[in-house]
Design an enzyme around this catalytic site. Structure first.
Site, PDB file in Angstrom:
ATOM      1  N   ARG A   1       0.807  -1.230   0.000  1.00  0.00           N
ATOM      2  CA  ARG A   1       0.000   0.000   0.000  1.00  0.00           C
ATOM      3  C   ARG A   1       0.839   1.279   0.000  1.00  0.00           C
ATOM      4  O   ARG A   1       0.619   2.182  -0.812  1.00  0.00           O
ATOM      5  CB  ARG A   1      -0.898   0.042   1.264  1.00  0.00           C
ATOM      6  CG  ARG A   1      -2.129  -0.792   1.176  1.00  0.00           C
ATOM      7  CD  ARG A   1      -2.465  -1.363   2.549  1.00  0.00           C
ATOM      8  NE  ARG A   1      -1.516  -2.431   2.802  1.00  0.00           N
ATOM      9  CZ  ARG A   1      -1.757  -3.696   2.478  1.00  0.00           C
ATOM     10  NH1 ARG A   1      -2.918  -4.028   2.006  1.00  0.00           N
ATOM     11  NH2 ARG A   1      -0.846  -4.625   2.650  1.00  0.00           N
TER      12      ARG A   1
ATOM     13  N   HIS B   1       4.474   5.916  11.740  1.00  0.00           N
ATOM     14  CA  HIS B   1       4.013   5.737  10.355  1.00  0.00           C
ATOM     15  C   HIS B   1       3.016   6.879  10.114  1.00  0.00           C
ATOM     16  O   HIS B   1       1.799   6.676  10.085  1.00  0.00           O
ATOM     17  CB  HIS B   1       3.353   4.364  10.213  1.00  0.00           C
ATOM     18  CG  HIS B   1       3.116   3.912   8.798  1.00  0.00           C
ATOM     19  ND1 HIS B   1       3.266   4.729   7.704  1.00  0.00           N
ATOM     20  CD2 HIS B   1       2.702   2.704   8.316  1.00  0.00           C
ATOM     21  CE1 HIS B   1       2.961   4.049   6.611  1.00  0.00           C
ATOM     22  NE2 HIS B   1       2.619   2.822   6.950  1.00  0.00           N
TER      23      HIS B   1
ATOM     24  N   LYS C   1      26.312  -4.683  -0.787  1.00  0.00           N
ATOM     25  CA  LYS C   1      27.780  -4.781  -0.830  1.00  0.00           C
ATOM     26  C   LYS C   1      28.415  -4.144   0.401  1.00  0.00           C
ATOM     27  O   LYS C   1      29.627  -3.937   0.436  1.00  0.00           O
ATOM     28  CB  LYS C   1      28.324  -4.093  -2.085  1.00  0.00           C
ATOM     29  CG  LYS C   1      27.809  -4.662  -3.389  1.00  0.00           C
ATOM     30  CD  LYS C   1      28.386  -3.837  -4.551  1.00  0.00           C
ATOM     31  CE  LYS C   1      27.703  -4.151  -5.858  1.00  0.00           C
ATOM     32  NZ  LYS C   1      27.974  -3.104  -6.857  1.00  0.00           N
TER      33      LYS C   1
ATOM     34  N   ARG D   1      11.187   3.961   4.030  1.00  0.00           N
ATOM     35  CA  ARG D   1      10.728   2.962   5.023  1.00  0.00           C
ATOM     36  C   ARG D   1      11.937   2.162   5.466  1.00  0.00           C
ATOM     37  O   ARG D   1      12.743   1.733   4.631  1.00  0.00           O
ATOM     38  CB  ARG D   1       9.670   2.030   4.428  1.00  0.00           C
ATOM     39  CG  ARG D   1       9.382   0.829   5.329  1.00  0.00           C
ATOM     40  CD  ARG D   1       8.192   0.027   4.899  1.00  0.00           C
ATOM     41  NE  ARG D   1       6.950   0.757   5.151  1.00  0.00           N
ATOM     42  CZ  ARG D   1       5.748   0.209   5.039  1.00  0.00           C
ATOM     43  NH1 ARG D   1       5.617  -1.054   4.693  1.00  0.00           N
ATOM     44  NH2 ARG D   1       4.669   0.926   5.280  1.00  0.00           N
TER      45      ARG D   1
HETATM   46  N1   CP Z   1      -0.431  -0.187   5.947  1.00  0.00           N
HETATM   47  C1   CP Z   1       0.794  -0.344   5.375  1.00  0.00           C
HETATM   48  O1   CP Z   1       1.785   0.330   5.703  1.00  0.00           O
HETATM   49  O2   CP Z   1       0.812  -1.311   4.402  1.00  0.00           O
HETATM   50  P1   CP Z   1       2.108  -1.759   3.556  1.00  0.00           P
HETATM   51  O3   CP Z   1       3.065  -2.394   4.533  1.00  0.00           O
HETATM   52  O4   CP Z   1       1.587  -2.720   2.508  1.00  0.00           O
HETATM   53  O5   CP Z   1       2.695  -0.520   2.943  1.00  0.00           O
END
Ligand code: CP
Length: 312
Positions: free
Chosen positions: A54, A132, A82, A104
């Protein structure tokens, strides 16, 4: 703000302004021609060091709909393999003059560290169990559109709170907007110090869901359990899995949310997840694109107003 690293520094008026702009992008995304020039001429790099469906897809679509040049780094095929460090990787990409870096990473704090090393705007797409922020913002937009407001609601966040960056960002955002937040789950999946977070804690689903407007379910995040307590899925589903019978304890018009990815038959029953009268899980995904468009648009406006020394 130069970056979007978490909900923590955001004022309620800033949250409301971002959601208002996201509402406009929801309208754009429902048009046959879903395009604007808000990020025209800007370069967006997505760096996902952890799996995603997502967040990665919606950040990419959001950037493209706003006219940015979007590049997805294939981290599995990068020179990280590496031995190059995260910071050296970031400095290398920074030398190519990106404007927006979407990151991320499995380690809490890694995205903040990276933001200190680069000149561009950094958006946190999830760091370890820390934050998040775009997930909490898309959840807030979904709730506001479904309930007509984002304050004075009873909201239950259920399941694996301890390992969840989604829960942390949501607790901060929903608390800041003056909602009553309840956490429901086994004590082994509650973070330490939870009683200082300004939330109510329940071990029993039926008690925790009573009179709730919103029921938000979370996945068991086994990848962050470090070989510690991993509950039996059958037992967990029996006690904490959301089904029609437990949902009946919430208000009759309570909505069901899940950030995804879902594990059907573990934290949520498939029929409940698919119930179009109660579940807003697909709306959450739709709001994800709009919220990420709004977040990048606002950061790009700041970039354009910033001193060239900061930007170049
Ligand atoms: N909700 C969410 O962060 O989904 P993904 O891990 O698929 O990005």
């Amino acid at each position: 703000h130069r970056h979007l690293l978490g909900i923590e520094p955001l004022h309620p008026t800033e949250i409301t302004a971002l959601l208002d702009l996201a509402d406009r992008y929801v309208d754009l995304n429902r048009q046959p021609h879903k395009h604007s020039d808000a990020l025209k001429g800007l370069t967006q790099i997505n760096m996902f060091f952890e799996n995603s469906t997502r967040t990665q897809a919606s950040f990419e679509i959001a950037g493209k709909r706003l006219g940015a040049d979007v590049m997805n780094m294939q981290m599995q095929a990068s020179s990280i393999k590496k031995g190059e460090t995260l910071v050296d990787t970031a400095l290398t990409l920074n030398a190519m003059h990106p404007d927006l870096l979407v990151v991320r990473h499995p380690h809490s704090g890694a995205v903040d560290l990276l933001a200190q090393k680069v000149n561009c705007a950094v958006l946190n797409a999830g760091d370890g169990r820390h934050e998040h922020p775009t997930q909490a913002l898309l959840d807030a937009l979904t709730i506001r559109r479904a309930k007509g407001r984002l304050h004075r609601l009873n909201i239950a966040i259920c399941g694996d709170i301890a390992h969840s960056r989604v829960a942390r960002s949501n607790i901060m955002l929903l608390g800041r907007m003056e909602n009553r937040v309840r956490l429901v789950g086994p004590p082994t999946l509650m973070p330490s110090g939870i009683h200082d977070w300004g939330v109510e804690v329940y071990e029993d689903m039926r008690e925790g869901l009573a009179d709730c407007d919103v029921v938000m379910m979370l996945r068991l995040q086994k990848e962050r359990m470090d070989g510690g307590f991993i509950p039996s899925e059958r037992e967990y589903y029996h006690r904490f899995g959301l089904d029609a019978e437990k949902l009946a304890c919430a208000k009759p018009d309570a909505i069901v949310m899940h950030p995804g990815p879902m594990n059907r038959g573990v934290e949520i029953d498939g029929t409940t997840a698919d119930d179009i009268n109660r579940s807003v899980i697909q709306e959450q995904v739709e709001m994800g694109v709009a919220v990420r468009m709004a977040a990048m648009d606002l950061l790009a406006r700041n970039l354009r107003n910033a001193e060239p020394a900061q930007y170049a």
